[in-house]
Each structure stands twice: as C-alpha cells, then as structure tokens.
Design a protein around this motif. Sequence first.
Motif, mmCIF file in Angstrom:
data_model
loop_
_atom_site.group_PDB
_atom_site.id
_atom_site.type_symbol
_atom_site.label_atom_id
_atom_site.label_comp_id
_atom_site.label_asym_id
_atom_site.label_seq_id
_atom_site.Cartn_x
_atom_site.Cartn_y
_atom_site.Cartn_z
ATOM 1 N N ALA A 47 0.879 -1.167 0.000
ATOM 2 C CA ALA A 47 0.000 0.000 0.000
ATOM 3 C C ALA A 47 0.915 1.216 0.000
ATOM 4 C CB ALA A 47 -0.901 0.002 1.231
ATOM 5 N N ALA A 48 0.474 2.288 -0.615
ATOM 6 C CA ALA A 48 1.287 3.496 -0.686
ATOM 7 C C ALA A 48 0.382 4.714 -0.618
ATOM 8 C CB ALA A 48 2.123 3.509 -1.965
ATOM 9 N N ILE A 49 0.982 5.833 -0.254
ATOM 10 C CA ILE A 49 0.237 7.091 -0.130
ATOM 11 C C ILE A 49 1.020 8.196 -0.819
ATOM 12 C CG2 ILE A 49 -0.661 8.847 1.455
ATOM 13 C CD1 ILE A 49 -0.958 6.589 3.551
ATOM 14 N N GLU A 50 0.335 8.995 -1.593
ATOM 15 C CA GLU A 50 0.941 10.158 -2.239
ATOM 16 C C GLU A 50 0.085 11.377 -1.917
ATOM 17 O OE1 GLU A 50 3.845 12.186 -4.369
ATOM 18 O OE2 GLU A 50 3.819 10.030 -3.942
ATOM 19 N N LEU A 92 -4.524 6.992 -1.434
ATOM 20 C CA LEU A 92 -4.070 5.736 -0.836
ATOM 21 C C LEU A 92 -4.348 4.668 -1.879
ATOM 22 C CD1 LEU A 92 -3.323 3.713 1.484
ATOM 23 C CD2 LEU A 92 -5.735 3.818 2.165
ATOM 24 N N PHE A 93 -3.323 3.864 -2.220
ATOM 25 C CA PHE A 93 -3.531 2.847 -3.240
ATOM 26 C C PHE A 93 -2.760 1.576 -2.916
ATOM 27 C CE2 PHE A 93 0.065 5.435 -4.431
ATOM 28 C CZ PHE A 93 0.966 4.613 -5.084
ATOM 29 N N GLU A 94 -3.180 0.485 -3.554
ATOM 30 C CA GLU A 94 -2.544 -0.822 -3.356
ATOM 31 C C GLU A 94 -2.102 -1.389 -4.692
ATOM 32 O OE1 GLU A 94 -3.621 -5.415 -1.945
ATOM 33 O OE2 GLU A 94 -5.000 -3.778 -1.444
ATOM 34 N N THR A 137 5.412 -11.919 -5.012
ATOM 35 C CA THR A 137 6.226 -12.212 -3.828
ATOM 36 C C THR A 137 6.597 -10.937 -3.097
ATOM 37 O OG1 THR A 137 8.351 -12.078 -4.990
ATOM 38 C CG2 THR A 137 7.234 -14.217 -4.995
ATOM 39 N N ASP A 138 6.845 -11.079 -1.811
ATOM 40 C CA ASP A 138 7.224 -9.937 -0.991
ATOM 41 C C ASP A 138 8.588 -9.394 -1.387
ATOM 42 O OD1 ASP A 138 6.762 -8.171 1.283
ATOM 43 O OD2 ASP A 138 8.401 -9.251 2.239
ATOM 44 N N PHE A 139 9.437 -10.261 -1.995
ATOM 45 C CA PHE A 139 10.763 -9.817 -2.417
ATOM 46 C C PHE A 139 10.678 -8.621 -3.369
ATOM 47 C CE2 PHE A 139 11.755 -14.142 -1.115
ATOM 48 C CZ PHE A 139 12.967 -13.984 -0.471
ATOM 49 N N VAL A 140 9.699 -8.646 -4.262
ATOM 50 C CA VAL A 140 9.594 -7.622 -5.294
ATOM 51 C C VAL A 140 9.348 -6.238 -4.704
ATOM 52 C CG1 VAL A 140 8.155 -6.819 -7.223
ATOM 53 C CG2 VAL A 140 8.959 -9.172 -7.162
ATOM 54 N N THR A 141 8.684 -6.174 -3.556
ATOM 55 C CA THR A 141 8.393 -4.867 -2.957
ATOM 56 C C THR A 141 9.669 -4.132 -2.540
ATOM 57 O OG1 THR A 141 8.132 -5.785 -0.715
ATOM 58 C CG2 THR A 141 6.170 -5.697 -2.115
ATOM 59 N N GLY A 177 4.338 -0.674 4.309
ATOM 60 C CA GLY A 177 3.246 -0.675 3.342
ATOM 61 C C GLY A 177 2.348 -1.883 3.399
ATOM 62 N N ASN A 178 2.534 -2.747 4.399
ATOM 63 C CA ASN A 178 1.633 -3.886 4.545
ATOM 64 C C ASN A 178 0.208 -3.418 4.851
ATOM 65 O OD1 ASN A 178 1.109 -6.778 4.770
ATOM 66 N ND2 ASN A 178 0.803 -6.378 6.944
ATOM 67 N N ILE A 179 0.116 -2.318 5.607
ATOM 68 C CA ILE A 179 -1.167 -1.679 5.897
ATOM 69 C C ILE A 179 -1.010 -0.188 5.621
ATOM 70 C CG2 ILE A 179 -2.872 -1.089 7.671
ATOM 71 C CD1 ILE A 179 -2.098 -3.662 9.126
ATOM 72 N N GLY A 180 -1.972 0.391 4.957
ATOM 73 C CA GLY A 180 -1.962 1.826 4.705
ATOM 74 C C GLY A 180 -3.269 2.448 5.151
ATOM 75 N N VAL A 181 -3.173 3.616 5.789
ATOM 76 C CA VAL A 181 -4.375 4.308 6.271
ATOM 77 C C VAL A 181 -4.300 5.778 5.888
ATOM 78 C CG1 VAL A 181 -5.764 4.970 8.271
ATOM 79 C CG2 VAL A 181 -4.619 2.740 8.234
ATOM 80 N N LEU A 182 -5.422 6.307 5.434
ATOM 81 C CA LEU A 182 -5.523 7.724 5.096
ATOM 82 C C LEU A 182 -6.782 8.301 5.729
ATOM 83 C CD1 LEU A 182 -4.370 10.104 3.455
ATOM 84 C CD2 LEU A 182 -5.747 9.328 1.521
#
Length: 294
Positions: free
Chosen positions: A61-64, A72-74, A79-83, A161-166
């Motif tokens: 998840a990311a926030i701009e 807020l977007f996902e 795989t988690d490696f790519v993040t 970024g596992n959890i994102g809140v706005l």
Amino acid sequence: MAVNAKMVKELREKTGAGMMDCKKALTETDGDMEKAVDWLREKGISKAQKKADRIAAEGSAAIEISGNTAVLFEVNCETDFVTKNDQFKALLKELGEHLVSQKPATVEEALEQKLHGEGEVLSSYITDIVAKIGEKISLRRFVIKEKTDNDAFGAYLHMGGNIGVLTVLEGSTDEQAAKDVAMHVAAVNPRYVSSDEIPEEEANAEREMLKTQAMNEGKPENIVEKMVEGRMNKFYEEVCLLQQSFVKDPDQKVKKFVESKGGTITGFSRFEVGEGMEKREENFADEVMNQVKK
C-alpha cells in the motif's frame, strides 16, 4: 518493412512484452508477426502474458500527497521480495503521482489514461515493468481524498506498506494528531466512524443475537433489555472508531482526543495488502530459490 505503432500494439497484446522489446522484435523479423512472437520467446522476453493467471496477493500500500489532494492505493505482486525492488518502488511513486494529479474515478479509468496525462498509457507502462521485473503486477484499488487549507491529512504506512491508512482531520491543521488517528485505525481496524454508520440490519441482527445469548444464560426477562443495551455499547466500541479507546492513551476515547485537537473525523480508508484475496501456498525456501533462479 516499416514497423508502426499498430503492429507494436498487436505484438504487445499477443505476448505481454514491453513496447521497446516488441519494436525490436518486429524490426529484427522485418515486420513478420509470427516470427516476432518466436523471437521474443527465444529471448525469454515474452513474460507478462504468461503471468496473467498467477496469484498476486503480495505487494504494498502506498500514499501520495500533493497539496490538498491525497491518494491511498494498493499495488499487488507475486512475492514480498519484489516490494524491495527499486523498480517496484519507482512504479509506486509514478502511480501515486499519476493518481493524485489525474484523479481517475476507477482503476479501469486509470489504466486507460496516459501516464501523468502525457506519457504512454498506464496499462502499457505497468506491462513494461512486469516484463522487466518478471512478476505479475497490478494496480488493485485506490481512494482519493480532498481537504481544505483548514484540515490535515493523516497518512500512515505500517511495516513498509503492509497496511496503509488515510484520514482527514477536519477543522484542524494538526498533522501529527491526524497521523495518530491513522495509526490507531491501522492497529485496531475499526469498521465504521461511529454507530450512526452501522446499517440498521446489522445492528438489529447483533441486538437479537445478544438478546438470545442473555436468554440462554437464564437471565430474567426484566433485565435482559438492559443487558443487551450494555453489550451493544461494547459492540460499538469494537467496530466504531470514535467510540474506541485511543491506542496512544487508552484512558480516553478517540472522539475525545480528536475534539481536544479542535477537529472532527468523518471518514477513513484502510488498505491491508492482499485482504480478501487468495494467497498461494509456498514454503519460504522454495520462494527464495525461485527468486535466485530469476
């Protein structure tokens, strides 16, 4: 034979390979579509299409934030490696800036827009990244929020970024307070802002269930209703943000904390990566080996 944009687009659709790779393949094969497909396969470039049916329930998840607009977007991957990949991080930045400036209404609309309003189509840009990284990647969802100069955004990303809140703290410019509320939402995961938002059917079903519980406990009928109302208050505290004990100060409710900052909270958005999605089952050692092979 001259290679044109229509030919490149057709080859991209057939193979899922990047735009420049498709152009090169067509150039190398003198515009022969079938030979170009074979050329890409021989080079191991035809990747994205093969990954279309893979499970992509990891991601970030990311926030701009830009001025009075925030998103807020996902974005999901396999795989988690790519993040941790710099290309993936750059993708998040590009997508965030695009969404906050172009303000599409849906994911489908976003994917059809030109990147930043002037570049290549967003779906094609993502396909290019898929070809480079070697995993299925997709923009899953987003929410755009607006505020005034008298409000504050509360933005919080948990565990990278596992959890994102706005959130938006209305009537106050205290950004730290707004972020504190966002942190609370990330930790406690309320479903509603207040009890007024709970659908009548859900509230009635909960009340009937609590009444049945009290009756089964053998409680006298004359006190069952009081017990039910008391337990309903507990239910509200579990699912409603403003009625919950504030995580940073359990002695006060979130509503009291927000009011002490001179503001109000009328909504929030919380994304937990992969929630509601099927996740593949693979042991850690296998996942590491797959990454090594790539």
